[in-house]
Design a protein around this motif. Structure first.
Motif, PDB file in Angstrom:
ATOM      1  N   SER A 168       0.823  -1.216   0.000  1.00 25.84           N
ATOM      2  CA  SER A 168       0.000   0.000   0.000  1.00 25.84           C
ATOM      3  C   SER A 168       0.853   1.261   0.000  1.00 25.84           C
ATOM      4  O   SER A 168       0.335   2.355  -0.187  1.00 25.84           O
ATOM      5  CB  SER A 168      -0.920   0.011   1.221  1.00 25.84           C
ATOM      6  OG  SER A 168      -0.144   0.169   2.395  1.00 25.84           O
ATOM      7  N   ASP A 176      -0.248  -3.097   5.640  1.00 27.46           N
ATOM      8  CA  ASP A 176      -0.288  -3.545   4.245  1.00 27.46           C
ATOM      9  C   ASP A 176       1.004  -3.167   3.510  1.00 27.46           C
ATOM     10  O   ASP A 176       0.978  -2.548   2.454  1.00 27.46           O
ATOM     11  CB  ASP A 176      -1.526  -2.959   3.542  1.00 27.46           C
ATOM     12  CG  ASP A 176      -1.760  -3.577   2.178  1.00 27.46           C
ATOM     13  OD1 ASP A 176      -1.050  -4.545   1.838  1.00 27.46           O
ATOM     14  OD2 ASP A 176      -2.631  -3.080   1.449  1.00 27.46           O
ATOM     15  N   HIS A 188      -6.879 -10.172   2.117  1.00 30.46           N
ATOM     16  CA  HIS A 188      -5.546  -9.693   1.750  1.00 30.46           C
ATOM     17  C   HIS A 188      -4.452 -10.689   2.101  1.00 30.46           C
ATOM     18  O   HIS A 188      -4.389 -11.193   3.224  1.00 30.46           O
ATOM     19  CB  HIS A 188      -5.287  -8.360   2.465  1.00 30.46           C
ATOM     20  CG  HIS A 188      -3.972  -7.774   2.085  1.00 30.46           C
ATOM     21  ND1 HIS A 188      -3.753  -7.217   0.845  1.00 30.46           N
ATOM     22  CD2 HIS A 188      -2.798  -7.710   2.744  1.00 30.46           C
ATOM     23  CE1 HIS A 188      -2.502  -6.829   0.768  1.00 30.46           C
ATOM     24  NE2 HIS A 188      -1.899  -7.111   1.898  1.00 30.46           N
TER      25      HIS A 188
END
Ligand SMILES: Cc1cc2nc3c(=O)[nH]c(=O)nc-3n(C[C@H](O)[C@H](O)[C@H](O)COP(=O)(O)O)c2cc1C
Ligand SMILES: CC(C)CC(=O)C(=O)O
Length: 366
Positions: free
Chosen positions: A73, A103, A131
């Motif tokens: 991310s 992330d 995820h």
């Protein structure tokens, strides 16, 4: 500890220093010999200024980056650091959970005090439901290739998505703080768990990591034949070696001087980056670590051609200050600073961070 009262990586370091046994603080903060390179990494960023653009419509800023098929991310990864149980009870489990929550990609050190399989399981358990967290494995090639093969098998079985081979350590750097403090061994009950029972027939045995001056490019060729995973080299500093590495088929380079812990007086990585970009010519992704403490540091490295940066000590300070939550807060502070800096640079995303935004500066941050 009220982690919300801490707003900078440097504040996390100050708390960590107060909390930690000074022997462990020195091990982490220290570098080799006179620590010239430790300081150079910080000063290198301070000697660069940012020159922003304006009025480009930068309301939607995407910080995500995809590396070897895995999305992070943000372009701030966790560089591999050893022995997290020295600073927090859960050790690398806490780090993995923080990386998964933020992330981002964690590069797990081969010298972890928790085995890589458990680290990977902790990351999966902490990640949001939809995820898949990404873990890479940092490897010191062992001169005994059977040991190396066993380590690669462990990392692969754990689901690691890349091997990051540290090549700057033909011998261990000399941290004179450790000598003065007589810090040579882990305390009882802690070990390099990835090296436990390596052959399956040696119960209880934890091997020592071997630093080997025997290693050569032939070993990199050997490694590429023995793994399907992308191989990155960490610690190449000479641009000519960067060219050779690419010719040997490596998938990426992590430009790193080991946080100033191996050869002292090598240049700051940020100072080497332009030459590296030229040497590599876009053939493989370039990552950088060393001295990243602020969002502005990240932007400078990205503008000069890195696709992502790694942070080493900042994560350890986060762990020391507040375990998983501390490391998470460090990552989130850095993310916020990065986003804020991208906005102030008038950039709509990472692609707008171009070399013309970086100029030499007078003075240094510290
Ligand atoms: C306490 C500590 C342990 C480290 N252990 C490793 C390691 O096991 N393997 C490795 O390749 N690099 C290791 N490094 C180097 C880091 O991966 C990274 O290159 C460096 O910390 C980046 O600089 P920074 O600390 O200024 O962010 C270590 C660094 C520190 C501070
Ligand atoms: C086990 C050590 C070699 C870890 C390391 O790379 C370091 O402390 O810099």
């Amino acid at each position: 500890m009220d982690l919300d009262s801490l707003f900078t990586v440097d504040e996390f370091e100050a708390v960590a220093q107060r909390k930690l046994d000074p022997v462990y603080y020195d091990y982490i903060a220290g570098g080799s010999r006179d620590e010239v390179t430790v300081r150079a990494n910080l000063d290198g960023f301070g000697r660069l200024s940012l020159l922003p653009r304006v009025l480009r419509g930068s309301a939607q800023r995407d910080l995500a980056v995809t590396l070897f098929g895995a999305r992070s991310s943000m372009p701030i990864l966790i560089s591999p650091t050893a022995f997290h149980r020295l600073v927090c009870t859960e050790g690398e489990l806490a780090t993995a959970r923080a990386a998964a929550r933020a992330d981002t990609i964690m590069i797990a050190s081969m010298a972890s005090t928790v085995a890589v399989g458990e680290v990977a399981a902790a990351a999966r358990a902490a990640a949001p439901a939809d995820h898949e967290p990404t873990l890479w494995f940092q490897l010191y090639l062992q001169p005994d290739l059977d040991d190396t093969t066993a380590l690669i098998a462990r990392a692969t079985k754990a689901g690691c998505k890349a091997l990051v081979v540290t090549v700057d350590s033909p011998v261990l750097g000399a941290n004179e703080r450790n000598h003065r403090n007589r810090f040579h061994d882990l305390p009882p009950g802690m070990a390099c768990e990835n090296l436990r029972n390596l052959r399956g027939d040696e119960p209880g045995n934890v091997r020592q990591i071997a630093m080997s001056p025997e290693l050569s490019w032939d070993h990199i060729d050997w490694l590429r034949e023995h793994t399907e995973l992308p191989v990155l080299l960490k610690g190449v500093l000479h641009p000519e070696d960067a060219r050779i590495a690419v010719d040997h088929g490596v998938s990426g380079l992590l430009l790193s001087n080991h946080g100033g812990r191996q050869l002292d007086t090598v240049p700051a990585t940020i100072d080497l980056l332009p030459e590296f970009v030229e040497a590599v010519g876009g053939r493989v992704p370039l990552l950088l670590d060393g001295g990243v403490r602020r969002g502005t540091d990240v932007v400078k490295a990205l503008a000069l051609g890195a696709v992502a940066v790694g942070v080493g000590r900042p994560i350890v300070w986060g762990l020391a200050a507040g375990g998983e939550d501390g490391a998470t807060r460090v990552l989130e502070l850095l993310r916020d600073e990065l986003d804020h800096t991208v906005a102030l640079c008038g950039a709509r995303g990472l692609a707008d961070l171009t070399p013309d935004l970086v100029r030499p500066a007078a003075g240094s941050r510290r």
